[in-house]
Design a protein around this motif. Structure first.
Motif, PDB file in Angstrom:
ATOM      1  N   LEU A   1       0.825  -1.213   0.000  1.00  0.00           N
ATOM      2  CA  LEU A   1       0.000   0.000   0.000  1.00  0.00           C
ATOM      3  C   LEU A   1       0.858   1.262   0.000  1.00  0.00           C
TER       4      LEU A   1
ATOM      5  N   TYR B  22      -6.027   5.191  -0.235  1.00  0.00           N
ATOM      6  CA  TYR B  22      -4.867   4.285  -0.370  1.00  0.00           C
ATOM      7  C   TYR B  22      -4.895   3.584  -1.720  1.00  0.00           C
TER       8      TYR B  22
ATOM      9  N   ILE C 275      -3.837   0.120  -3.272  1.00  0.00           N
ATOM     10  CA  ILE C 275      -3.583  -1.203  -2.683  1.00  0.00           C
ATOM     11  C   ILE C 275      -3.360  -2.241  -3.783  1.00  0.00           C
TER      12      ILE C 275
ATOM     13  N   THR D 113      -5.436  -7.640   5.344  1.00  0.00           N
ATOM     14  CA  THR D 113      -6.014  -6.287   5.257  1.00  0.00           C
ATOM     15  C   THR D 113      -6.236  -5.721   6.660  1.00  0.00           C
TER      16      THR D 113
END
Ligand code: GLA
Length: 387
Positions: free
Chosen positions: A55, A112, A114, A136
């Motif tokens: 991330l 974010y 990801i 996560t």
């Protein structure tokens, strides 16, 4: 893929480096199947393969989800994180975790970018979905500084699975992914969440995972049917004895009250659960005493009970287990995970592994027309930061 390759893949996807990388493993359950949502014991271990999340922050006020394993890409506004996506989108697993943080009062104000990559075979009953949920949850806990413990992260993952994937699973998979330790299995009481890490030191014996390549269909409703049938057994038992979970009953207590379960299917499901809890306790004791032969026999009995009473095996898993039982040097073999396809787990003496692969593989192909895959399991660590 190596970590360097993953970093390059991230840069190719988002034109900037990842700032954080985390990992969470899949799991294989040695014994204690369909006991977790009945308040019983399980004995899983984390695998050395699992799911990575990479991330970095963005300025877009969006959460962008990509995976090197899936084509579909999702870009969601920060206001869109509380509802599942339609059509069984893969991003529902991580999205369900975001939703749980929001439900717990955490406001998400930062976007974010990801990227996921995983090497747990999907649909093999080795908890690729739990690995994605736990990695996560682990990442968000670190990035948001929420300070949740590993058991909370496992509960967040389970809630995501219930609410965004619709599978009313127990806690085993997410707990194992969060708490795993190399060369140990987790002896977990799924009612209290107390656990012991038990060394799996098997002299000259390996844990072999065999994939049927007949995907398990946990979301097909059969899993949730089993959960409901167990609840029905509890309700019927409650007419003569108040219990919350089937696993509260010892075998002899069950023998005295089982007549109250008038539904024939629910009765067989309950019989499996009570027997499996006892087998799990006996198996862990046997392992601690170094009696691996007994452990193997209990694995075989577990499979038979899952086949006849719980009815979650089927042609593919039965063929693999029954072929394994015939091979010299196999101590035990059973289905692992939810069932209906997926994998078996076997304890095999090292020198018998080539014969095992040859005989089981040949019999499986002959009976099913499919080709099985064999992995020697390495028991790895639970969720952790990589970068
Ligand atoms: C699936 C579920 C677990 C557990 C197993 C069966 O893996 O996710 O919670 O119920 O099946 O033991």
């Amino acid at each position: 893929m190596t970590i360097d390759q993953l970093k390059s893949a991230y840069e190719a996807a988002y034109q900037k480096p990842a700032t954080d990388i985390f990992f969470a493993p899949g799991r294989v359950n040695l014994i204690g199947e369909h006991t977790d949502y009945n308040g019983g014991f399980v004995f899983p271990c984390a695998l050395s393969f699992g799911t990575y999340i990479l991330l970095s922050k963005n300025e877009e006020q969006k959460i962008n989800f990509r995976s090197l394993n899936m084509e579909a890409v999702y870009s969601l506004e920060l206001t869109q994180l509380s509802e599942p996506l339609p059509n069984k989108a893969w991003a529902n697993y991580p999205l369900g975790v975001f939703a749980q943080f929001i439900k717990r009062g955490i406001s998400i104000t930062q976007g974010y970018d990801i990227l996921f990559w995983g090497n747990v075979p999907a649909g093999a009953g080795l908890s690729s979905s739990a690995a994605m949920e736990v990695v996560t949850a682990y990442a968000l806990n670190e990035l948001f500084g929420t300070g949740y413990g590993l058991a909370d992260l496992a509960k967040i993952g389970r809630a995501a699975e219930h609410e965004f994937a619709g599978v009313m699973c127990g806690i085993m998979d997410q707990f194992a992914s969060a708490h795993g330790k190399a060369d140990h299995a987790i002896y977990l009481n799924c009612d209290t969440l107390e656990y012991d890490l038990v060394p799996v030191k098997l002299d000259g014996v390996k844990v072999v995972v065999t994939n049927t390549h007949s995907p398990h269909h946990l979301d097909s409703g059969s899993f949730n049917d089993r959960v409901r049938q167990c609840q029905l057994a509890v309700e019927q038992l409650n007419t003569i004895r108040p219990i919350q979970y089937l696993a509260e009953l010892s075998q002899s207590e069950f023998d005295q009250v089982e007549h109250a379960i008038v539904d024939e299917v629910a009765h067989r499901r309950a019989r499996h659960v009570v027997g499996e809890v006892q087998r799990t306790k006996d198996a862990v004791e046997a392992l601690q005493q170094g009696n691996i032969e007994k452990f193997g026999l209990l694995m075989n009995q577990s499979h038979i009970s899952l086949r006849d009473d719980y009815e979650v095996t089927g042609l593919h898993l039965d063929t693999l287990a029954e072929a394994a039982w015939k091979v010299d040097g196999v101590l035990g073999s059973r289905m692992t995970g939810g069932g209906f396809g997926g994998c078996t787990v076997s304890l095999v003496r090292e020198d018998a592994i080539p014969m095992f692969i040859e005989q089981v593989g040949a019999e499986y192909t002959e009976k099913t027309g499919l080709v099985a895959d064999f992995y020697i399991a390495e028991i790895g660590d639970g969720a952790h930061r990589v970068l």
